[in-house]
Design a protein around this motif. Structure first.
Motif, PDB file in Angstrom:
ATOM      1  N   ILE A 163      -8.055  -0.345   5.868  1.00 16.81           N
ATOM      2  CA  ILE A 163      -6.688  -0.186   6.081  1.00 16.81           C
ATOM      3  C   ILE A 163      -5.876   0.343   5.002  1.00 16.81           C
ATOM      4  CG2 ILE A 163      -4.296  -1.357   6.581  1.00 16.81           C
ATOM      5  CD1 ILE A 163      -5.980  -3.387   8.250  1.00 16.81           C
ATOM      6  N   MET A 164      -5.976  -0.123   3.739  1.00 17.21           N
ATOM      7  CA  MET A 164      -5.064   0.263   2.859  1.00 17.21           C
ATOM      8  C   MET A 164      -5.283   1.595   2.186  1.00 17.21           C
ATOM      9  SD  MET A 164      -5.051  -1.084  -1.368  1.00 17.21           S
ATOM     10  CE  MET A 164      -6.375  -0.414  -1.647  1.00 17.21           C
ATOM     11  N   ARG A 165      -6.443   1.977   2.152  1.00 10.52           N
ATOM     12  CA  ARG A 165      -6.951   3.392   1.609  1.00 10.52           C
ATOM     13  C   ARG A 165      -6.356   4.287   2.715  1.00 10.52           C
ATOM     14  NH1 ARG A 165     -13.322   4.733   0.981  1.00 10.52           N
ATOM     15  NH2 ARG A 165     -13.170   4.079   3.288  1.00 10.52           N
ATOM     16  N   HIS A 166      -6.477   4.021   3.819  1.00 11.33           N
ATOM     17  CA  HIS A 166      -6.095   5.078   4.906  1.00 11.33           C
ATOM     18  C   HIS A 166      -4.368   5.184   5.065  1.00 11.33           C
ATOM     19  CE1 HIS A 166     -10.227   5.805   6.117  1.00 11.33           C
ATOM     20  NE2 HIS A 166     -10.440   4.661   6.236  1.00 11.33           N
ATOM     21  N   TYR A 167      -4.005   4.061   4.620  1.00  8.81           N
ATOM     22  CA  TYR A 167      -2.537   4.193   4.677  1.00  8.81           C
ATOM     23  C   TYR A 167      -2.095   4.819   3.542  1.00  8.81           C
ATOM     24  CZ  TYR A 167       2.334   2.529   4.402  1.00  8.81           C
ATOM     25  OH  TYR A 167       3.762   2.485   4.011  1.00  8.81           O
ATOM     26  N   ASP A 168      -2.586   4.567   2.393  1.00  4.84           N
ATOM     27  CA  ASP A 168      -2.245   5.615   1.177  1.00  4.84           C
ATOM     28  C   ASP A 168      -2.386   6.978   1.420  1.00  4.84           C
ATOM     29  OD1 ASP A 168      -1.005   5.386  -1.583  1.00  4.84           O
ATOM     30  OD2 ASP A 168      -3.057   5.804  -2.185  1.00  4.84           O
ATOM     31  N   VAL A 169      -3.447   7.482   1.769  1.00  2.00           N
ATOM     32  CA  VAL A 169      -3.787   8.755   1.926  1.00  2.00           C
ATOM     33  C   VAL A 169      -2.669   9.246   2.992  1.00  2.00           C
ATOM     34  CG1 VAL A 169      -5.506  10.444   3.216  1.00  2.00           C
ATOM     35  CG2 VAL A 169      -6.317   8.306   1.532  1.00  2.00           C
ATOM     36  N   LEU A 170      -2.363   8.778   3.938  1.00  2.00           N
ATOM     37  CA  LEU A 170      -1.471   9.179   5.185  1.00  2.00           C
ATOM     38  C   LEU A 170      -0.044   9.399   4.259  1.00  2.00           C
ATOM     39  CD1 LEU A 170      -0.645   9.911   7.862  1.00  2.00           C
ATOM     40  CD2 LEU A 170      -0.158   7.273   8.359  1.00  2.00           C
ATOM     41  N   MET A 171       0.208   8.340   3.650  1.00  2.00           N
ATOM     42  CA  MET A 171       1.575   8.695   2.726  1.00  2.00           C
ATOM     43  C   MET A 171       1.694   9.599   1.850  1.00  2.00           C
ATOM     44  SD  MET A 171       3.703   6.408   4.518  1.00  2.00           S
ATOM     45  CE  MET A 171       5.202   6.428   3.408  1.00  2.00           C
ATOM     46  N   ARG A 172       0.626  10.112   1.182  1.00  2.00           N
ATOM     47  CA  ARG A 172       0.293  10.914   0.382  1.00  2.00           C
ATOM     48  C   ARG A 172       0.645  12.210   1.156  1.00  2.00           C
ATOM     49  NH1 ARG A 172      -2.566  10.267  -4.785  1.00  2.00           N
ATOM     50  NH2 ARG A 172      -2.637   8.068  -5.299  1.00  2.00           N
ATOM     51  N   LYS A 173       0.026  12.404   2.017  1.00  2.00           N
ATOM     52  CA  LYS A 173       0.122  13.683   2.852  1.00  2.00           C
ATOM     53  C   LYS A 173       1.791  13.871   3.754  1.00  2.00           C
ATOM     54  CE  LYS A 173      -4.548  13.843   4.396  1.00  2.00           C
ATOM     55  NZ  LYS A 173      -5.340  13.850   5.527  1.00  2.00           N
ATOM     56  N   LEU A 174       2.286  12.907   3.883  1.00  2.00           N
ATOM     57  CA  LEU A 174       3.374  12.858   4.289  1.00  2.00           C
ATOM     58  C   LEU A 174       4.563  13.163   3.381  1.00  2.00           C
ATOM     59  CD1 LEU A 174       3.350   9.863   7.067  1.00  2.00           C
ATOM     60  CD2 LEU A 174       3.421  12.443   7.493  1.00  2.00           C
ATOM     61  N   LYS A 175       4.454  12.309   2.301  1.00  2.00           N
ATOM     62  CA  LYS A 175       5.637  12.158   1.207  1.00  2.00           C
ATOM     63  C   LYS A 175       5.027  12.763  -0.093  1.00  2.00           C
ATOM     64  CE  LYS A 175       8.036   8.311   2.899  1.00  2.00           C
ATOM     65  NZ  LYS A 175       8.960   6.995   2.751  1.00  2.00           N
ATOM     66  N   GLY A 176       3.901  13.146  -0.295  1.00  2.00           N
ATOM     67  CA  GLY A 176       3.304  13.892  -1.525  1.00  2.00           C
ATOM     68  C   GLY A 176       3.749  13.041  -2.887  1.00  2.00           C
ATOM     69  N   GLN A 177       4.314  13.865  -3.935  1.00  2.00           N
ATOM     70  CA  GLN A 177       4.846  13.222  -5.224  1.00  2.00           C
ATOM     71  C   GLN A 177       5.579  12.131  -5.037  1.00  2.00           C
ATOM     72  OE1 GLN A 177       2.777  14.051  -7.733  1.00  2.00           O
ATOM     73  NE2 GLN A 177       4.050  12.174  -8.892  1.00  2.00           N
ATOM     74  N   ASP A 178       6.756  12.105  -4.003  1.00  2.00           N
ATOM     75  CA  ASP A 178       7.659  11.127  -3.993  1.00  2.00           C
ATOM     76  C   ASP A 178       7.117   9.658  -3.771  1.00  2.00           C
ATOM     77  OD1 ASP A 178       9.552  12.898  -4.496  1.00  2.00           O
ATOM     78  OD2 ASP A 178      10.044  13.431  -2.056  1.00  2.00           O
ATOM     79  N   TRP A 179       5.960   9.689  -2.914  1.00  2.00           N
ATOM     80  CA  TRP A 179       5.113   8.632  -2.634  1.00  2.00           C
ATOM     81  C   TRP A 179       4.572   8.077  -3.950  1.00  2.00           C
ATOM     82  CZ3 TRP A 179       4.707   4.317   0.274  1.00  2.00           C
ATOM     83  CH2 TRP A 179       3.611   3.683   0.418  1.00  2.00           C
ATOM     84  N   ILE A 180       4.100   8.849  -4.641  1.00  2.00           N
ATOM     85  CA  ILE A 180       3.277   8.416  -5.831  1.00  2.00           C
ATOM     86  C   ILE A 180       4.355   7.944  -6.901  1.00  2.00           C
ATOM     87  CG2 ILE A 180       2.033   9.435  -7.961  1.00  2.00           C
ATOM     88  CD1 ILE A 180       0.801  11.367  -6.024  1.00  2.00           C
ATOM     89  N   ASP A 181       5.394   8.731  -7.105  1.00  2.00           N
ATOM     90  CA  ASP A 181       6.580   8.106  -8.044  1.00  2.00           C
ATOM     91  C   ASP A 181       7.323   6.859  -7.486  1.00  2.00           C
ATOM     92  OD1 ASP A 181       6.227  10.630  -9.329  1.00  2.00           O
ATOM     93  OD2 ASP A 181       7.881  11.651  -8.705  1.00  2.00           O
ATOM     94  N   ALA A 182       7.312   6.774  -6.440  1.00  5.94           N
ATOM     95  CA  ALA A 182       8.008   5.270  -5.759  1.00  5.94           C
ATOM     96  C   ALA A 182       6.912   4.146  -5.939  1.00  5.94           C
ATOM     97  CB  ALA A 182       8.106   5.582  -4.270  1.00  5.94           C
ATOM     98  N   LYS A 183       5.576   4.542  -5.880  1.00  5.66           N
ATOM     99  CA  LYS A 183       4.861   3.488  -6.146  1.00  5.66           C
ATOM    100  C   LYS A 183       4.630   3.092  -7.923  1.00  5.66           C
ATOM    101  CE  LYS A 183       0.810   4.945  -4.483  1.00  5.66           C
ATOM    102  NZ  LYS A 183      -0.781   4.807  -4.244  1.00  5.66           N
ATOM    103  N   ASN A 184       4.693   4.190  -8.561  1.00  7.38           N
ATOM    104  CA  ASN A 184       4.727   3.841  -9.981  1.00  7.38           C
ATOM    105  C   ASN A 184       5.998   3.147 -10.418  1.00  7.38           C
ATOM    106  OD1 ASN A 184       2.353   4.995 -10.673  1.00  7.38           O
ATOM    107  ND2 ASN A 184       3.277   7.067 -10.812  1.00  7.38           N
ATOM    108  N   SER A 185       7.111   3.409  -9.723  1.00  7.36           N
ATOM    109  CA  SER A 185       8.458   2.850 -10.112  1.00  7.36           C
ATOM    110  C   SER A 185       8.425   1.188  -9.625  1.00  7.36           C
ATOM    111  CB  SER A 185       9.513   3.448  -9.405  1.00  7.36           C
ATOM    112  OG  SER A 185      10.771   2.901  -9.723  1.00  7.36           O
ATOM    113  N   ARG A 186       7.791   1.059  -8.671  1.00  4.49           N
ATOM    114  CA  ARG A 186       7.723  -0.353  -8.021  1.00  4.49           C
ATOM    115  C   ARG A 186       6.850  -1.019  -8.879  1.00  4.49           C
ATOM    116  NH1 ARG A 186       5.806  -2.038  -2.062  1.00  4.49           N
ATOM    117  NH2 ARG A 186       5.579  -4.189  -2.596  1.00  4.49           N
ATOM    118  N   ALA A 187       5.866  -0.474  -9.465  1.00  8.48           N
ATOM    119  CA  ALA A 187       4.971  -1.347 -10.125  1.00  8.48           C
ATOM    120  C   ALA A 187       5.561  -1.825 -11.566  1.00  8.48           C
ATOM    121  CB  ALA A 187       3.561  -0.252 -10.544  1.00  8.48           C
TER     122      ALA A 187
END
Length: 207
Positions: free
Chosen positions: A169-193
């Protein structure tokens, strides 16, 4: 390999299955008996040059790992899963914030790490390190070297369930969100961390 031996470099060779790539070695290799059922199809080699390192992470399958070091010196930092809330874990992933240097952490920038209780050691030729299932690990090559990891599936039912969730589940969800939102998704995750972990450390300071 010549590059790794010659000079400091960020490059590494990892997850290299020697018995698959060099099948002739299979008849010369015997698996040790550690009381755990080792995954004999996955004896993975890891090579690194001086100063190369892995981000702090834990393995997707939460395996028990026996890490044999064969050449050079390697610094290792470990944390159990119980310390996760203090490590700036990136949501929907298996890593901590990539900006943290766990060999020399900046406690002003990453204050939660002051509260984290872990282990630190240096591996030398002929030594083996056991990493219990789900342990976070960071490794940095002090000198050029290489190691082999042998794995055994998680035995704790909770960890086994988490492993299936990570893989299915988690791995595929993350791959999907990277495809949909790109760097914005990565930046949002780092900020939330950072936000989530700072909330955790604030609560610890209050207590």
């Amino acid at each position: 390999v010549d590059l790794l031996k010659k000079e400091p470099t960020k490059y590494r060779i990892f997850l290299w299955n020697i018995l698959k790539e060099v099948p002739a070695l299979q008849k010369d290799y015997a698996f040790p008996d550690f009381g755990l059922r080792l995954l004999k199809g996955l004896p993975m080699l890891f090579f690194g040059g001086r100063d190369s390192y892995t981000f702090m992470h834990y393995d997707i399958d939460l395996a028990n790992i026996f890490h044999f070091h064969f050449d050079g010196e390697k610094e290792v930092v470990l944390f159990p899963q119980s310390e996760t809330k203090k490590l700036y874990k990136v949501p929907h992933s298996l890593i901590t914030h990539e900006s943290i240097d766990f060999s020399n952490p900046d406690y002003q920038k990453w204050p939660a790490l002051r509260h984290a209780n872990g282990f630190k050691t240096t591996l030398k030729h002929g030594e083996v390190l056991y990493m219990p299932e789900g342990f976070w690990h960071y490794m940095k090559y002090i000198t050029p070297g290489f190691s082999m990891s042998l794995r055994a599936l998680a035995r704790n039912p909770k960890n086994l369930g988490k492993a299936f969730y990570n893989i299915l589940i988690m791995r595929h969800y993350d791959v999907l969100m990277r495809k949909l939102k790109g760097q914005d998704w990565i930046d949002a995750k780092n900020s939330r961390a950072i936000t989530d972990t700072n909330k955790n450390v604030a609560a610890l300071d209050e207590n």
